[in-house]
Design an enzyme around this catalytic site. Structure first.
Site, PDB file in Angstrom:
ATOM      1  CE  LYS A 282      53.864 -11.854  -9.163  1.00  0.00           C
ATOM      2  NZ  LYS A 282      52.879 -11.895  -8.067  1.00  0.00           N
ATOM      3  CD  GLU A 368      45.603 -15.992   4.866  1.00  0.00           C
ATOM      4  OE1 GLU A 368      46.162 -15.128   5.575  1.00  0.00           O
ATOM      5  OE2 GLU A 368      46.009 -16.290   3.721  1.00  0.00           O
ATOM      6  NE  ARG A 396      50.204 -15.961   9.438  1.00  0.00           N
ATOM      7  CZ  ARG A 396      50.829 -15.207   8.559  1.00  0.00           C
ATOM      8  NH1 ARG A 396      50.146 -14.385   7.793  1.00  0.00           N
ATOM      9  NH2 ARG A 396      52.137 -15.263   8.443  1.00  0.00           N
TER      10      ARG A 396
END
Ligand SMILES: Cc1ncc(C[n+]2csc(CCOP(=O)(O)OP(=O)(O)O)c2C)c(N)n1
Length: 644
Positions: A282, A368, A396
């Site tokens: 990243k 979640e 969610r």
């Protein structure tokens, strides 16, 4: 930018040789840094997927072969390669979106930004291609190792591996991180695979090295090999899901374009579902990002393109920061308080809590639903969990709030950051649905603090409820320190503004208090008296709100949430039950997907400004025949004080 200048579509990549491809990747990185430094955006993730995206576009044929990004924040390189090189309007009103957007390009298929849905999409598209005889089309899903932690990917894999005859390529962009390092068993497994491959490389290198010293070197090498081998044998096999019937290629060096192309070509040749495991870094190529341990520049505001230093001017303390401090103060006194985050410890402000009490904060990955159901379990076990998520992501886990927490009378507190219009992240990231969907949950209690002081106060009140779900929702950005109340009713309603004439009752929901006060001022200038109240706890509706509604000629509710089924509607229903027939005008967000722009631009567009609200109220009050109000033709925008 010699090479990038000539790339106007994926097929322009076809003629490039490997040296030119390496140069192109360098140009793309430079372009990303320079552009995103000016606009803000998801810099780190995109710097990591440059070679992967180029290689996918070389080997596959978008849009004939649809590419699905999971999440869509890693699609900037794809945008550059598909005719959208000018990123100067990124995330601005009318400009390029921060996620794939179908209206921008035929190459954008799924407007993905809520994580972990890509494999379900890919499964569905591949099934459709097969059934409709489009046998020559591949579906490619590019997903992060973070996205892989979400439950939907597991459900999709279960289906994908059921039948092995679809052209589906799953590219796992494994950078080891979500915002922070990715957690969980699958993350550990991926680490093992990476370690395994590094060990093998080290093995080959050291063998060459030691053998270079002849017989003695060979002896040393063979003695060391025994120890190394036993380490290797304890490691997982180099495949991602050993028990699933799916092909696996990898791990591949995600910054080696030749290796990537080779792997994707091999995947293509399989003609069946296959995982290509790509290892990336990243922030690759931009030191300030790579060296940043918090989130490797996952998402940045404006920055200095050389040093990476933030150029954002902070106008005060953020709501997140107020929560960050207060939850630690509460946790100091209450050992039963624990925190739960879905891979967002720092963004939601649980980091200070996690640092001080590492065993009491749980990062569950991008999960979640699991976060909420496990919170119910923790409550059963005697803890008081505080589930901290962005408001848009609680969507969610609605069923878990309803069936696992509320039905079981579990004392769980939900802290919803980024509630209301958020701005540049666009339609999917506004926290505009929480008030509507959560208020249908029996026994739920919802608070919307108007300022920093109230956030602290209402959070403490919330964690004192041990037999029902409680919710605190607040917006993105800087919190007002304190908007003082004139008085407070016995049931906790704050009076913020009172004029002698009781024409209009303005019910301010949370951070809309400042707008409500400004509206009251504008109305006063038109000879209309207003009372402004902040219920603080908006569900259930406090009785004082209804009593005050009965005393006024018009009720106006102002909320930073979708007005269909919002708090205004709830108050209207409660008034009807109490046989109060005062007219009510609920002001809130329309039930539309609101495109990216700044928060102020969006609020202006949907009429959620004091000026617009005052203007509408004036017309309504006159309609209600308030004797002392001026005539409508005398009251125009130009007479409102803001414009004088
Ligand atoms: C359902 C859901 N929850 C939370 C988020 C917030 N979020 C955005 S990106 C991200 C981390 C993604 O990690 P990964 O998939 O590995 O992508 P990377 O940025 O590392 O390339 C999270 C948690 C989200 N987009 N969707």
């Amino acid at each position: 930018m010699a090479i990038l200048d000539n790339i106007n579509g994926p097929r322009d990549l076809d003629s490039l040789n490997s040296k030119q491809l390496v140069e192109l990747c360098g140009e793309i990185r430079e372009h990303l840094v320079q552009s995103v430094a000016k606009t803000g955006g998801h810099l780190g993730p995109n710097l990591g997927v440059v070679e992967t995206t180029v290689a996918i576009h070389r080997v596959f044929n978008s849009p004939q072969d649809p590419i699905i990004f999971d999440t869509g924040h890693q699609s900037y390189v794809h945008k550059l390669l598909t005719g959208r090189k000018d990123l100067s309007t990124l995330r601005r009103k009318g400009g390029i979106a921060g996620y794939p957007q179908r209206s921008e390009s035929i190459h954008d298929v799924v407007e993905s930004s809520h994580a972990s849905s890509s494999l379900s999409w890919a499964d569905g598209i591949a099934k459709a291609f097969k059934l409709s005889g489009q046998d020559d089309r591949f579906v490619i899903a590019l997903l992060g190792d973070g996205a892989l932690t979400g439950g939907m990917t597991w459900e999709a894999l279960n289906n994908i591996t059921h039948e092995n005859d679809r052209k589906l390529v799953i590219v796992v962009n494994d950078n080891g991180r979500s915002y922070a390092p990715t957690i969980g068993g699958i993350a550990k497994h991926l680490t093992n695979i990476r370690t395994d491959i590094r060990y093998k490389r080290m093995y080959r290198f050291s063998k060459r090295f030691f053998y270079g010293f002849g017989a003695l070197g060979r002896m040393v090498f063979n003695a060391a090999r025994g120890a190394g081998k036993s380490v290797l044998e304890t490691m997982a096999p180099a495949t991602m899901y050993p028990n699933l019937d799916i092909k696996y290629i990898g791990p591949i060096d995600g910054h080696n374009i030749v290796a990537l192309e080779h792997a994707f070509q091999q995947a293509k040749d399989y003609n069946s579902p296959v995982i290509v495991h790509v290892m990336t870094q990243k922030g690759k190529g931009f030191d300030p990002a790579m060296l940043n341990d918090d989130d490797q520049f996952h998402a940045v505001g404006k920055i200095d393109p050389n040093t990476g230093e933030s150029l954002e001017i902070s106008g005060g303390e953020s709501w997140t920061n107020v929560f960050r401090e207060e939850i630690v103060a509460i946790a100091d006194k209450r050992p039963d308080i624990v925190g739960i985050t879905g891979a967002m410890t720092i963004p939601v402000g649980l980091d200070a809590f996690a640092t001080k009490y590492p065993s009491r904060v749980f990062d569950v990955g991008i999960a979640e639903q699991h976060a909420v159901a496990s919170a119910a379990g923790m409550a059963f076990g005697g803890l008081h969990p505080v589930v901290a998520v962005y408001a848009t992501f609680i969507n969610r886990a609605f069923d878990q709030v309803l069936m696992d927490v509320a039905l079981h009378n579990a004392g769980v507190t939900f802290v919803l950051d980024r509630a209301g219009v958020t701005g540049p992240d666009g339609a999917s990231h506004h926290g505009m649905w929480d008030l509507s969907i959560l208020q249908v949950v029996p026994n739920i209690q919802i608070a919307a603090p108007r300022d920093a002081l109230r956030l602290r106060e209402e959070l403490r009140e919330a964690v004192s409820v041990s037999d029902a779900p409680t919710v605190i929702r607040f917006p993105k950005g800087v919190a007002e320190t304190s908007i003082d109340a004139i008085s407070r009713s016995k049931d906790g309603v704050d009076y913020l503004y009172q004029s002698p004439a009781k024409d209009v009752l303005i019910v301010a929901i949370g951070s809309m208090a400042a707008t409500a006060l400004r509206t009251a001022e504008l109305l006063r200038a038109q000879g209309i008296g207003a009372t402004v109240i902040d219920p603080r706890w908006v569900v259930p509706v406090p009785k004082t709100v209804l009593d005050e509604a009965a005393k006024h000629r018009l009720v106006v509710t102002i909320e930073d949430g979708v007005k269909v089924g919002g708090i205004g509607t709830r108050i209207r229903q409660d008034m009807r039950t109490a046989q109060i027939d005062t007219a009510l005008n609920e002001i809130g967000l329309p039930d539309e997907f609101l495109e990216h722009a700044s928060r102020d631009e969006i609020l202006e567009r949907v009429g959620l400004t004091a000026k617009q609200i005052a203007h509408d109220v004036v017309a309504q009050v006159l309609g209600a025949k308030v004797p002392h109000a001026k005539k409508l033709d005398e009251i125009t925008d130009s007479r409102l004080p803001e414009q004088r």
